[in-house]
Design a protein around this motif. Structure first.
Motif, short mmCIF file in Angstrom:
data_model
loop_
_atom_site.label_atom_id
_atom_site.label_comp_id
_atom_site.label_asym_id
_atom_site.label_seq_id
_atom_site.Cartn_x
_atom_site.Cartn_y
_atom_site.Cartn_z
N TYR A 1 0.77 -1.36 -0.08
CA TYR A 1 0.18 0.03 -0.04
C TYR A 1 0.75 1.28 -0.20
N ASP B 1 -6.83 -4.11 -3.64
CA ASP B 1 -5.64 -3.26 -3.32
C ASP B 1 -5.53 -2.09 -4.44
N GLY C 1 -8.68 -0.80 -4.92
CA GLY C 1 -9.51 -0.32 -3.88
C GLY C 1 -8.78 0.97 -3.54
N TRP C 2 -7.66 1.28 -3.90
CA TRP C 2 -7.19 2.70 -3.88
C TRP C 2 -7.52 3.49 -5.14
N ALA D 1 -10.87 4.48 -3.84
CA ALA D 1 -10.89 5.58 -2.54
C ALA D 1 -10.36 6.67 -3.32
N VAL E 1 -13.79 4.84 3.52
CA VAL E 1 -13.22 3.68 4.22
C VAL E 1 -14.32 2.46 4.20
N TYR F 1 -14.30 0.93 0.91
CA TYR F 1 -13.23 -0.12 0.82
C TYR F 1 -13.53 -1.27 1.73
N GLU G 1 -8.47 -1.55 7.61
CA GLU G 1 -8.76 -0.23 7.53
C GLU G 1 -7.22 0.42 7.41
N TYR H 1 -4.58 -0.76 6.04
CA TYR H 1 -3.81 -0.94 4.97
C TYR H 1 -4.39 0.40 4.07
N LEU H 2 -5.50 0.76 4.09
CA LEU H 2 -6.01 1.96 3.13
C LEU H 2 -5.23 3.19 4.02
N GLU H 3 -5.26 3.23 5.29
CA GLU H 3 -4.38 4.37 5.87
C GLU H 3 -3.12 4.60 5.59
N SER I 1 -1.73 3.89 2.73
CA SER I 1 -1.70 4.66 1.52
C SER I 1 -1.88 6.16 1.81
#
Length: 269
Positions: free
Chosen positions: A130, A167, A170-171, A174, A188, A191, A227, A229-231, A233
């Motif tokens: 990420y 992934d 997802g980005w 997002a 979030v 996602y 969560e 993982y997204l955080e 990025s």
């Protein structure tokens, strides 16, 4: 099939194309609504067939954006959606670590999986991945092209995907929602829907892994989303560029004017 207009993030239930949903319906902070029928996300299209293929074609998809690497595409080529152009944007072209895209073969060998994913290594692997979604030059180039293509009206409706649609996909989802003004907490939420819409379809993978002596719990950090993982990025974007708006402008080529154009294209009152 569930009508994706019934509520934000509703799954479009197709047996051969899991984790398929539209981005429509989410509300922006100023009360606008992301349009239905413009953007869709999914897993790869390698298994798409029969009535499911007809259902995807009925969505009016005009562009399929494939975010996978060349080896992934060679291993599982997309089925062609009638009437749609296929565009390749390799997010990880500059990544020298093949582990993330070699996951299919790793999962076939529980001993190798334990060596590579056990003792917190799976979480470390995803954290690195990420970070790379923001830091890699190939990622910036690919996502920049993704957004420039979205601004070409003849491209839509667009279906974008990677392998599991969680992934790289997802980005992409997002950042799109953040750009048009959807609050971060709802981004979030969107996602995390992958855990509900993908993991049940992967039950045969978990069962096969267990049948060969593997611990299915080892796979959850890799095959699901978290969560954190997204955080990772978003933190990388803020560290590297100062804030998300500057990342959008300098990293992805979506400055204030282009961002407003994207909002006009993707949202409605």
């Amino acid at each position: 099939m569930i009508d994706p207009a019934t509520y934000p993030g509703a799954p479009i239930l197709l047996e051969t194309l899991p984790n398929l949903r539209g981005l429509g319906g989410w509300r922006t902070s100023d009360g606008r609504r992301v349009r239905d029928g413009v953007l869709y996300r999914s897993t790869d299209l390698s298994r798409l067939s029969g009535a499911d293929l007809d259902a995807v074609a009925a969505l009016g998809i005009r562009t399929v954006v494939d975010l996978r690497t060349q080896p992934e595409r060679a291993l599982r080529p997309d089925v062609v959606v009638p009437g749609a152009e296929h565009v390749v944007l390799d997010i990880l072209a500059d990544d020298t670590d093949a582990t993330p895209t070699d996951m299919a073969t790793i999962l076939e060998d529980p001993k190798r999986a334990k060596t590579l994913l056990g003792d917190g290594q799976a979480e470390e692997l995803l954290s690195r991945a990420y970070t790379q979604l923001v830091a890699l030059p190939s990622a910036r180039t690919a996502y920049r092209t993704f957004f420039s293509d979205l601004l070409a009206l003849d491209r839509g409706p667009v279906l974008f995907h990677c392998t599991t649609g969680k992934d790289r996909t997802g980005w992409a989802a997002a950042t799109t929602l953040l750009m048009v003004g959807v609050p971060e907490e709802d981004v979030v939420r969107e996602y995390l829907l992958t855990n509900d819409q993908l993991l049940p379809a992967l039950k045969p993978v978990f069962d096969e892994f267990a049948a060969h002596g593997g611990d299915p719990a080892l796979l959850r950090p890799v095959l699901g989303v978290r969560e954190a993982y997204l955080e990772t990025s978003m933190a990388q974007a803020r560290t590297q560029y100062g804030d998300l708006a500057t990342y959008f402008a300098e990293g992805l080529g979506v400055g204030p004017d282009r961002r407003e154009a994207l909002r006009a294209l993707l949202t409605e009152c």
